[in-house]
Design a protein around this motif. Structure first.
Motif, short mmCIF file in Angstrom:
data_model
loop_
_atom_site.label_atom_id
_atom_site.label_comp_id
_atom_site.label_asym_id
_atom_site.label_seq_id
_atom_site.Cartn_x
_atom_site.Cartn_y
_atom_site.Cartn_z
N GLY A 1 0.78 -1.23 0.01
CA GLY A 1 -0.03 0.00 0.09
C GLY A 1 0.80 1.20 0.03
N ASN A 2 2.06 1.37 0.98
CA ASN A 2 2.91 2.38 0.82
C ASN A 2 3.42 2.38 -0.56
N LEU A 3 3.81 1.35 -1.15
CA LEU A 3 4.45 1.42 -2.56
C LEU A 3 3.46 2.01 -3.48
N ALA A 4 2.33 1.77 -3.51
CA ALA A 4 1.61 2.09 -4.52
C ALA A 4 1.24 3.55 -4.48
N ARG A 5 1.18 4.22 -3.16
CA ARG A 5 1.44 5.72 -2.76
C ARG A 5 2.60 6.25 -3.33
N VAL A 6 3.65 5.84 -3.24
CA VAL A 6 4.77 6.26 -3.78
C VAL A 6 4.93 6.41 -5.42
N LEU A 7 4.39 5.20 -5.74
CA LEU A 7 4.33 5.15 -7.29
C LEU A 7 3.58 6.21 -7.84
N ARG A 8 2.24 6.51 -7.18
CA ARG A 8 1.27 7.40 -7.69
C ARG A 8 2.02 8.95 -7.59
N ASN A 9 2.56 9.20 -6.39
CA ASN A 9 3.20 10.29 -6.15
C ASN A 9 4.42 10.48 -7.12
N ARG A 10 5.13 9.42 -7.63
CA ARG A 10 6.14 9.62 -8.43
C ARG A 10 5.57 10.02 -9.85
N LYS A 11 4.42 9.34 -10.06
CA LYS A 11 3.78 9.56 -11.46
C LYS A 11 3.22 11.16 -11.45
N MET B 1 4.65 13.71 -9.88
CA MET B 1 5.74 14.68 -10.35
C MET B 1 6.13 14.67 -11.45
N LYS B 2 6.31 13.35 -12.30
CA LYS B 2 6.71 13.37 -13.60
C LYS B 2 5.78 14.15 -14.59
N MET C 1 5.67 21.55 -16.89
CA MET C 1 6.67 22.73 -16.62
C MET C 1 7.57 22.90 -17.79
N SER C 2 8.30 21.78 -18.20
CA SER C 2 8.89 21.62 -19.34
C SER C 2 8.57 21.82 -20.66
N ALA C 3 7.01 21.80 -21.00
CA ALA C 3 6.53 22.01 -22.23
C ALA C 3 6.97 23.02 -22.84
N GLU C 4 7.14 24.24 -22.21
CA GLU C 4 7.65 25.47 -22.85
C GLU C 4 9.01 25.43 -23.45
N ALA C 5 9.84 24.79 -22.75
CA ALA C 5 11.17 24.49 -23.35
C ALA C 5 11.16 23.57 -24.59
N ASN C 6 10.24 22.48 -24.46
CA ASN C 6 10.09 21.61 -25.51
C ASN C 6 9.59 22.26 -26.72
N ALA C 7 8.70 22.99 -26.46
CA ALA C 7 8.15 23.68 -27.84
C ALA C 7 9.05 24.93 -28.22
N SER C 8 9.96 25.39 -27.41
CA SER C 8 10.78 26.19 -27.95
C SER C 8 11.94 25.35 -28.84
N ALA C 9 12.45 24.23 -28.54
CA ALA C 9 13.17 23.52 -29.29
C ALA C 9 12.56 22.97 -30.51
N TYR C 10 11.06 22.59 -30.68
CA TYR C 10 10.76 22.43 -31.84
C TYR C 10 10.51 23.74 -32.69
N ILE C 11 10.41 24.69 -32.24
CA ILE C 11 10.14 25.99 -32.97
C ILE C 11 11.45 26.51 -33.52
#
Length: 325
Positions: free
Chosen positions: A241-251, A253-254, A260-270
Protein backbone atom coordinates in the motif's frame (compact mmCIF):
# COMPACT_ATOMS: atom_id res chain seq x y z
CA UNK A 1 18.85 -8.34 89.05
CA UNK A 2 21.04 -10.80 87.20
CA UNK A 3 18.06 -13.10 86.81
CA UNK A 4 16.05 -10.34 85.17
CA UNK A 5 19.01 -9.50 82.90
CA UNK A 6 19.41 -13.12 81.84
CA UNK A 7 15.69 -13.37 81.17
CA UNK A 8 15.79 -10.23 79.02
CA UNK A 9 18.74 -11.57 77.03
CA UNK A 10 16.97 -14.86 76.55
CA UNK A 11 13.88 -13.09 75.24
CA UNK A 12 16.03 -11.11 72.80
CA UNK A 13 17.69 -14.29 71.55
CA UNK A 14 14.37 -16.03 71.10
CA UNK A 15 12.96 -13.00 69.25
CA UNK A 16 16.00 -12.79 66.98
CA UNK A 17 15.76 -16.49 66.19
CA UNK A 18 12.06 -16.10 65.46
CA UNK A 19 12.72 -13.17 63.13
CA UNK A 20 15.41 -15.14 61.32
CA UNK A 21 13.41 -18.35 61.05
CA UNK A 22 9.96 -16.89 60.40
CA UNK A 23 10.24 -14.46 57.45
CA UNK A 24 6.55 -13.81 57.53
CA UNK A 25 7.07 -11.71 60.65
CA UNK A 26 8.94 -9.13 58.54
CA UNK A 27 6.48 -9.25 55.70
CA UNK A 28 7.39 -12.13 53.37
CA UNK A 29 4.68 -10.97 50.93
CA UNK A 30 6.70 -7.87 50.14
CA UNK A 31 9.82 -9.97 49.61
CA UNK A 32 7.90 -12.25 47.25
CA UNK A 33 6.59 -9.24 45.39
CA UNK A 34 10.08 -7.82 45.07
CA UNK A 35 11.36 -11.19 43.90
CA UNK A 36 8.56 -11.54 41.34
CA UNK A 37 9.08 -7.98 40.18
CA UNK A 38 12.79 -8.68 39.73
CA UNK A 39 12.00 -11.84 37.78
CA UNK A 40 9.49 -9.89 35.68
CA UNK A 41 12.09 -7.21 34.91
CA UNK A 42 14.55 -9.90 33.89
CA UNK A 43 11.91 -11.52 31.65
CA UNK A 44 11.08 -8.17 30.07
CA UNK A 45 14.76 -7.48 29.50
CA UNK A 46 15.18 -10.86 27.83
CA UNK A 47 12.15 -10.20 25.63
CA UNK A 48 13.43 -6.75 24.69
CA UNK A 49 16.85 -8.19 23.91
CA UNK A 50 15.30 -10.90 21.74
CA UNK A 51 13.09 -8.34 19.96
CA UNK A 52 16.08 -6.06 19.38
CA UNK A 53 18.08 -8.97 18.00
CA UNK A 54 15.19 -9.91 15.72
CA UNK A 55 14.86 -6.31 14.47
CA UNK A 56 18.58 -6.17 13.79
CA UNK A 57 18.41 -9.42 11.82
CA UNK A 58 15.41 -8.17 9.85
CA UNK A 59 17.15 -4.86 9.19
CA UNK A 60 20.25 -6.66 7.93
CA UNK A 61 18.18 -8.89 5.67
CA UNK A 62 16.28 -5.89 4.32
CA UNK A 63 19.51 -3.98 3.71
CA UNK A 64 21.09 -6.95 1.95
CA UNK A 65 17.99 -7.43 -0.23
CA UNK A 66 17.87 -3.73 -1.14
CA UNK A 67 21.58 -3.69 -1.93
CA UNK A 68 21.27 -6.80 -4.07
CA UNK A 69 18.33 -5.39 -6.03
CA UNK A 70 20.04 -2.00 -6.43
CA UNK A 71 23.16 -3.69 -7.79
CA UNK A 72 21.01 -5.74 -10.14
CA UNK A 73 19.24 -2.61 -11.39
CA UNK A 74 22.55 -0.83 -11.90
CA UNK A 75 23.89 -3.75 -13.92
CA UNK A 76 20.75 -3.84 -16.06
CA UNK A 77 20.91 -0.11 -16.78
CA UNK A 78 24.42 -0.37 -18.18
CA UNK A 79 25.09 -1.09 -21.83
CA UNK A 80 23.05 -4.15 -22.65
CA UNK A 81 23.29 -6.47 -25.68
CA UNK A 82 20.91 -6.19 -28.61
CA UNK A 83 18.81 -9.18 -27.57
CA UNK A 84 18.17 -7.65 -24.13
CA UNK A 85 17.32 -4.26 -25.63
CA UNK A 86 14.76 -5.81 -27.96
CA UNK A 87 13.38 -7.79 -25.01
CA UNK A 88 13.05 -4.65 -22.89
CA UNK A 89 11.32 -2.80 -25.73
CA UNK A 90 8.63 -5.48 -25.95
CA UNK A 91 9.64 -6.35 -29.52
CA UNK A 92 9.37 -9.93 -30.76
CA UNK A 93 11.83 -9.57 -33.64
CA UNK A 94 14.99 -11.66 -33.41
CA UNK A 95 18.42 -10.00 -33.28
CA UNK A 96 19.49 -11.57 -36.59
CA UNK A 97 16.39 -10.21 -38.35
CA UNK A 98 16.93 -6.81 -36.73
CA UNK A 99 20.53 -6.65 -37.99
CA UNK A 100 19.41 -7.76 -41.46
CA UNK A 101 16.79 -5.02 -41.61
CA UNK A 102 19.35 -2.45 -40.46
CA UNK A 103 21.72 -3.48 -43.26
CA UNK A 104 18.89 -3.23 -45.79
CA UNK A 105 18.05 0.24 -44.48
CA UNK A 106 21.68 1.32 -44.87
CA UNK A 107 21.81 -0.07 -48.42
CA UNK A 108 18.61 1.76 -49.39
CA UNK A 109 19.96 4.99 -47.90
CA UNK A 110 23.21 4.54 -49.84
CA UNK A 111 21.32 4.04 -53.13
CA UNK A 112 19.21 7.14 -52.50
CA UNK A 113 22.31 9.21 -51.73
CA UNK A 114 23.96 7.99 -54.92
CA UNK A 115 20.83 8.84 -56.93
CA UNK A 116 20.83 12.41 -55.58
CA UNK A 117 24.50 12.60 -56.66
CA UNK A 118 26.19 12.61 -53.26
CA UNK A 119 29.85 11.69 -53.51
CA UNK A 120 30.85 8.17 -52.48
CA UNK A 121 33.24 9.61 -49.90
CA UNK A 122 30.25 11.10 -48.07
CA UNK A 123 27.55 8.63 -49.05
CA UNK A 124 29.21 5.62 -47.40
CA UNK A 125 29.62 7.09 -43.86
CA UNK A 126 26.16 8.69 -44.03
CA UNK A 127 24.57 5.36 -45.00
CA UNK A 128 26.46 3.54 -42.23
CA UNK A 129 25.33 6.15 -39.71
CA UNK A 130 21.72 5.80 -40.85
CA UNK A 131 21.91 2.00 -40.68
CA UNK A 132 23.18 2.16 -37.07
CA UNK A 133 21.49 5.21 -35.55
CA UNK A 134 17.98 4.96 -37.02
CA UNK A 135 17.21 1.40 -35.76
CA UNK A 136 18.82 2.19 -32.39
CA UNK A 137 16.65 5.30 -32.08
CA UNK A 138 13.57 3.26 -33.00
CA UNK A 139 14.32 0.61 -30.35
CA UNK A 140 14.95 3.29 -27.73
CA UNK A 141 11.66 4.98 -28.61
CA UNK A 142 9.76 1.68 -28.41
CA UNK A 143 11.39 0.91 -25.07
CA UNK A 144 10.44 4.30 -23.65
CA UNK A 145 6.81 3.97 -24.75
CA UNK A 146 6.67 0.42 -23.40
CA UNK A 147 7.98 1.56 -20.01
CA UNK A 148 5.58 4.51 -19.89
CA UNK A 149 2.60 2.22 -20.52
CA UNK A 150 3.91 -0.15 -17.85
CA UNK A 151 4.29 2.61 -15.25
CA UNK A 152 0.80 3.92 -15.98
CA UNK A 153 -0.75 0.58 -15.04
CA UNK A 154 1.68 -0.57 -12.31
CA UNK A 155 0.06 1.38 -9.40
CA UNK A 156 -3.33 -0.16 -10.25
CA UNK A 157 -1.78 -3.62 -10.29
CA UNK A 158 -0.09 -3.09 -6.91
CA UNK A 159 -3.34 -1.84 -5.38
CA UNK A 160 -5.15 -4.90 -6.76
CA UNK A 161 -2.59 -7.12 -5.04
CA UNK A 162 -3.08 -5.16 -1.80
CA UNK A 163 -6.86 -5.68 -1.94
CA UNK A 164 -6.38 -9.38 -2.61
CA UNK A 165 -3.94 -9.84 0.28
CA UNK A 166 -6.22 -7.92 2.65
CA UNK A 167 -9.15 -10.19 1.77
CA UNK A 168 -7.06 -13.26 2.62
CA UNK A 169 -5.87 -14.36 -0.82
CA UNK A 170 -2.34 -15.73 -1.10
CA UNK A 171 0.17 -13.66 -3.02
CA UNK A 172 0.13 -16.05 -5.99
CA UNK A 173 -3.65 -15.78 -6.35
CA UNK A 174 -3.49 -11.99 -6.11
CA UNK A 175 -0.89 -11.91 -8.88
CA UNK A 176 -3.10 -14.25 -10.92
CA UNK A 177 -5.96 -11.75 -10.60
CA UNK A 178 -3.67 -9.00 -11.92
CA UNK A 179 -2.49 -11.23 -14.77
CA UNK A 180 -6.15 -11.79 -15.70
CA UNK A 181 -7.74 -8.37 -15.30
CA UNK A 182 -4.96 -5.78 -15.72
CA UNK A 183 -4.06 -4.02 -18.95
CA UNK A 184 -1.05 -4.79 -21.10
CA UNK A 185 1.90 -4.70 -20.71
CA UNK A 186 1.44 -5.29 -16.95
CA UNK A 187 -0.93 -8.15 -17.67
CA UNK A 188 1.60 -10.07 -19.76
CA UNK A 189 4.48 -9.33 -17.39
CA UNK A 190 2.63 -10.64 -14.33
CA UNK A 191 1.51 -13.66 -16.33
CA UNK A 192 5.21 -14.25 -16.99
CA UNK A 193 5.74 -14.43 -13.20
CA UNK A 194 3.19 -17.22 -12.94
CA UNK A 195 4.78 -19.03 -15.88
CA UNK A 196 8.19 -18.85 -14.20
CA UNK A 197 6.73 -20.32 -11.01
CA UNK A 198 5.12 -23.10 -13.02
CA UNK A 199 8.61 -24.05 -14.18
CA UNK A 200 9.80 -24.39 -10.57
CA UNK A 201 11.20 -20.94 -9.78
CA UNK A 202 10.55 -19.35 -6.39
CA UNK A 203 8.55 -16.17 -5.96
CA UNK A 204 11.73 -14.13 -5.41
CA UNK A 205 13.33 -15.49 -8.58
CA UNK A 206 10.23 -15.13 -10.73
CA UNK A 207 9.59 -11.55 -9.59
CA UNK A 208 13.18 -10.73 -10.49
CA UNK A 209 12.25 -11.38 -14.13
CA UNK A 210 10.28 -8.12 -14.03
CA UNK A 211 13.50 -6.22 -13.47
CA UNK A 212 15.05 -7.94 -16.49
CA UNK A 213 12.12 -6.88 -18.65
CA UNK A 214 11.54 -3.37 -17.24
CA UNK A 215 14.72 -2.04 -15.55
CA UNK A 216 13.15 0.93 -13.77
CA UNK A 217 13.36 2.23 -10.20
CA UNK A 218 9.61 1.76 -9.67
CA UNK A 219 9.82 -1.90 -10.65
CA UNK A 220 12.88 -2.27 -8.43
CA UNK A 221 10.81 -0.98 -5.48
CA UNK A 222 8.18 -3.65 -6.12
CA UNK A 223 10.78 -6.41 -6.44
CA UNK A 224 12.47 -5.29 -3.20
CA UNK A 225 9.17 -5.33 -1.28
CA UNK A 226 8.29 -8.84 -2.47
CA UNK A 227 11.82 -10.13 -1.89
CA UNK A 228 12.04 -8.73 1.64
CA UNK A 229 8.60 -10.09 2.53
CA UNK A 230 9.56 -13.54 1.26
CA UNK A 231 12.86 -13.54 3.17
CA UNK A 232 12.04 -11.71 6.40
CA UNK A 233 8.23 -11.72 6.59
CA UNK A 234 6.17 -8.71 7.53
CA UNK A 235 2.89 -7.03 6.66
CA UNK A 236 2.81 -7.33 2.86
CA UNK A 237 -0.43 -5.39 2.38
CA UNK A 238 0.88 -2.38 4.31
CA UNK A 239 4.20 -2.40 2.46
CA UNK A 240 2.54 -2.68 -0.96
CA UNK A 241 0.00 0.00 0.00
CA UNK A 242 2.84 2.39 0.82
CA UNK A 243 4.51 1.42 -2.45
CA UNK A 244 1.34 2.18 -4.43
CA UNK A 245 1.19 5.67 -2.88
CA UNK A 246 4.86 6.24 -3.70
CA UNK A 247 4.32 5.15 -7.31
CA UNK A 248 1.36 7.48 -7.74
CA UNK A 249 3.27 10.39 -6.20
CA UNK A 250 6.20 9.77 -8.54
CA UNK A 251 3.81 9.65 -11.48
CA UNK A 252 2.26 12.98 -10.42
CA UNK A 253 5.73 14.50 -10.09
CA UNK A 254 6.71 13.35 -13.58
CA UNK A 255 3.52 14.79 -15.05
CA UNK A 256 4.14 18.08 -13.26
CA UNK A 257 7.72 18.24 -14.56
CA UNK A 258 6.50 17.41 -18.06
CA UNK A 259 3.95 20.24 -17.90
CA UNK A 260 6.53 22.72 -16.61
CA UNK A 261 9.05 21.74 -19.32
CA UNK A 262 6.52 21.94 -22.16
CA UNK A 263 7.61 25.51 -22.92
CA UNK A 264 11.24 24.52 -23.42
CA UNK A 265 10.12 21.56 -25.51
CA UNK A 266 8.01 23.78 -27.75
CA UNK A 267 10.90 26.24 -28.05
CA UNK A 268 13.17 23.43 -29.22
CA UNK A 269 10.68 22.44 -31.93
CA UNK A 270 10.18 26.03 -33.06
CA UNK A 271 13.89 26.87 -33.11
CA UNK A 272 14.73 23.64 -34.90
CA UNK A 273 12.10 24.06 -37.63
CA UNK A 274 12.26 27.83 -38.09
CA UNK A 275 15.32 27.98 -40.44
CA UNK A 276 13.87 25.31 -42.72
CA UNK A 277 10.42 26.91 -42.76
CA UNK A 278 11.88 30.34 -43.53
CA UNK A 279 14.15 28.88 -46.23
CA UNK A 280 11.22 27.05 -47.82
CA UNK A 281 9.00 30.15 -47.80
CA UNK A 282 11.77 32.34 -49.25
CA UNK A 283 12.40 29.79 -51.99
CA UNK A 284 8.67 29.64 -52.72
CA UNK A 285 8.37 33.42 -53.02
CA UNK A 286 11.70 34.04 -54.75
CA UNK A 287 13.14 30.82 -56.24
CA UNK A 288 16.48 32.39 -57.26
CA UNK A 289 17.18 34.19 -53.98
CA UNK A 290 19.08 31.32 -52.29
CA UNK A 291 20.82 29.96 -55.39
CA UNK A 292 24.15 31.72 -54.66
CA UNK A 293 24.09 30.30 -51.15
CA UNK A 294 23.42 26.78 -52.46
CA UNK A 295 25.83 26.82 -55.39
CA UNK A 296 28.75 28.61 -53.76
CA UNK A 297 31.21 26.41 -51.77
CA UNK A 298 31.49 29.13 -49.13
CA UNK A 299 27.74 28.87 -48.67
CA UNK A 300 28.12 25.14 -48.06
CA UNK A 301 30.63 25.83 -45.27
CA UNK A 302 28.33 28.36 -43.60
CA UNK A 303 25.38 26.00 -44.01
CA UNK A 304 27.34 23.27 -42.21
CA UNK A 305 28.25 25.69 -39.40
CA UNK A 306 24.62 26.77 -39.10
CA UNK A 307 23.36 23.18 -38.95
CA UNK A 308 25.95 22.35 -36.28
CA UNK A 309 25.00 25.35 -34.13
CA UNK A 310 21.32 24.57 -34.60
CA UNK A 311 21.88 20.98 -33.50
CA UNK A 312 23.81 22.16 -30.43
CA UNK A 313 21.00 24.53 -29.45
CA UNK A 314 18.36 21.81 -29.79
CA UNK A 315 20.57 19.42 -27.81
CA UNK A 316 20.98 21.92 -24.96
CA UNK A 317 17.23 22.58 -24.83
CA UNK A 318 16.56 18.86 -24.83
CA UNK A 319 18.98 18.25 -21.94
CA UNK A 320 17.33 21.06 -19.96
CA UNK A 321 14.07 19.13 -19.82
CA UNK A 322 15.53 15.73 -18.97
CA UNK A 323 15.10 14.75 -15.32
CA UNK A 324 16.01 11.56 -13.49
CA UNK A 325 13.69 10.28 -10.74
Amino acid sequence: MQTILFALLAMICVGAAGIALVPSVLGNDRADKRRKALQGDMRVNRQETAALKDRNQRRKSVQSAIKAQSDALERKQRRVPLKARLFQAGMTIKPAAFVRNSIILGAVAFVILVIVQVQFLFAIPIAVAIAYLAPAWWVKRKKKKYQEKYLDELPNAVEAIVRGVKTGLPLNDSIRVVAKDAKDPVKSEFARILDQQAFGMTMTESVGVLLDRVPLSEVNFFVVVITVQQQAGGNLSEALGNLARVLRNRKKMKQKVKAMSAEANASAYIIGSLPFVVGGLVTLVSPHYLLPFILNPVGHIWAGIAVFMLAMGVFVLNRMIQFDF
